[in-house]
Design an enzyme around this catalytic site. Sequence first.
Site, PDB file in Angstrom:
ATOM      1  N   CYS A  83      -4.291   8.031  -3.624  1.00  0.00           N
ATOM      2  CA  CYS A  83      -3.321   8.695  -2.753  1.00  0.00           C
ATOM      3  C   CYS A  83      -3.990   9.129  -1.435  1.00  0.00           C
ATOM      4  O   CYS A  83      -4.252   8.287  -0.594  1.00  0.00           O
ATOM      5  CB  CYS A  83      -2.644   9.852  -3.478  1.00  0.00           C
ATOM      6  SG  CYS A  83      -1.139  10.422  -2.636  1.00  0.00           S
ATOM      7  N   HIS A 167      -0.563   7.528  -8.323  1.00  0.00           N
ATOM      8  CA  HIS A 167      -1.381   8.484  -9.083  1.00  0.00           C
ATOM      9  C   HIS A 167      -1.529   8.055 -10.546  1.00  0.00           C
ATOM     10  O   HIS A 167      -0.789   8.546 -11.413  1.00  0.00           O
ATOM     11  CB  HIS A 167      -0.751   9.873  -9.033  1.00  0.00           C
ATOM     12  CG  HIS A 167      -0.970  10.604  -7.760  1.00  0.00           C
ATOM     13  ND1 HIS A 167      -2.116  11.314  -7.495  1.00  0.00           N
ATOM     14  CD2 HIS A 167      -0.178  10.736  -6.665  1.00  0.00           C
ATOM     15  CE1 HIS A 167      -2.030  11.869  -6.296  1.00  0.00           C
ATOM     16  NE2 HIS A 167      -0.862  11.518  -5.762  1.00  0.00           N
ATOM     17  N   GLU A 169      -3.798   8.990 -12.534  1.00  0.00           N
ATOM     18  CA  GLU A 169      -4.429  10.071 -13.307  1.00  0.00           C
ATOM     19  C   GLU A 169      -3.429  11.104 -13.819  1.00  0.00           C
ATOM     20  O   GLU A 169      -3.755  11.911 -14.706  1.00  0.00           O
ATOM     21  CB  GLU A 169      -5.489  10.774 -12.449  1.00  0.00           C
ATOM     22  CG  GLU A 169      -4.981  11.819 -11.462  1.00  0.00           C
ATOM     23  CD  GLU A 169      -4.392  11.248 -10.178  1.00  0.00           C
ATOM     24  OE1 GLU A 169      -4.136  12.042  -9.254  1.00  0.00           O
ATOM     25  OE2 GLU A 169      -4.183  10.011 -10.103  1.00  0.00           O
TER      26      GLU A 169
END
Length: 230
Positions: A83, A167, A169
Amino acid sequence: MRLALLNAAQAADETRENFRRELDADLDVFHCPSGEVPPDFRYDGFVVTGSWASVYWDREWIGRLKTWVGEAVEAGLPALGVCYGHQLLADVMGGRVRSMGEYEIGYRTVEQDGDNRLLDGLDDRLTVFTTHSDHVAEAPPGATIFARNDYGIHGFRKDRVFAVQFHPEYDMATARSVTRGKDELSDQRIESVLADITDDNYEAAREAKQLFDNFLAFVEEVRNCQAGAN
């Protein structure tokens, strides 16, 4: 394997724990908005996280981070940007980052070309969680763009640098907390995004987490090649 985690997030603890969960490596964590950067480049690689900030803001910590990242790339360290990290790496290497004038947020579909190391073994169409209002308008000169959607570039590679806009994660709790924190969005839009944070969508998005293992495998190969050369 030892990596530097350049944590650019406002919710520093949550971001740190998300990356600790996904990266099977020893992580030295630096909170960049507090002015922290690694003292040297004695790492096998580094990761730059997301952030509430924009790479084009005039902030001392952003300038310090850009300087370290640029020198680390020049030193040949493998890098992964997520990001804001995706945008910062693009900026440092000569690409262009701009405001979109709108938000991409929620579970979205990204198409990848199937011919890149970072997303090796993943489907050509990925479900991913996104939240950003800036984007990489132009990739760095010489970079290969490997993932896109209708909001633009979602992944590029140049030499030992990999970067993704989405994203991988995030868990469901992070997706919800980040969405609730978007005060600039209407209540209706926030509620719509929250309604889509379901077990099924999260399970579909889990596929993209494979990119962390792919990155670590690449870092290991670089490390082995350097050891052989010595």
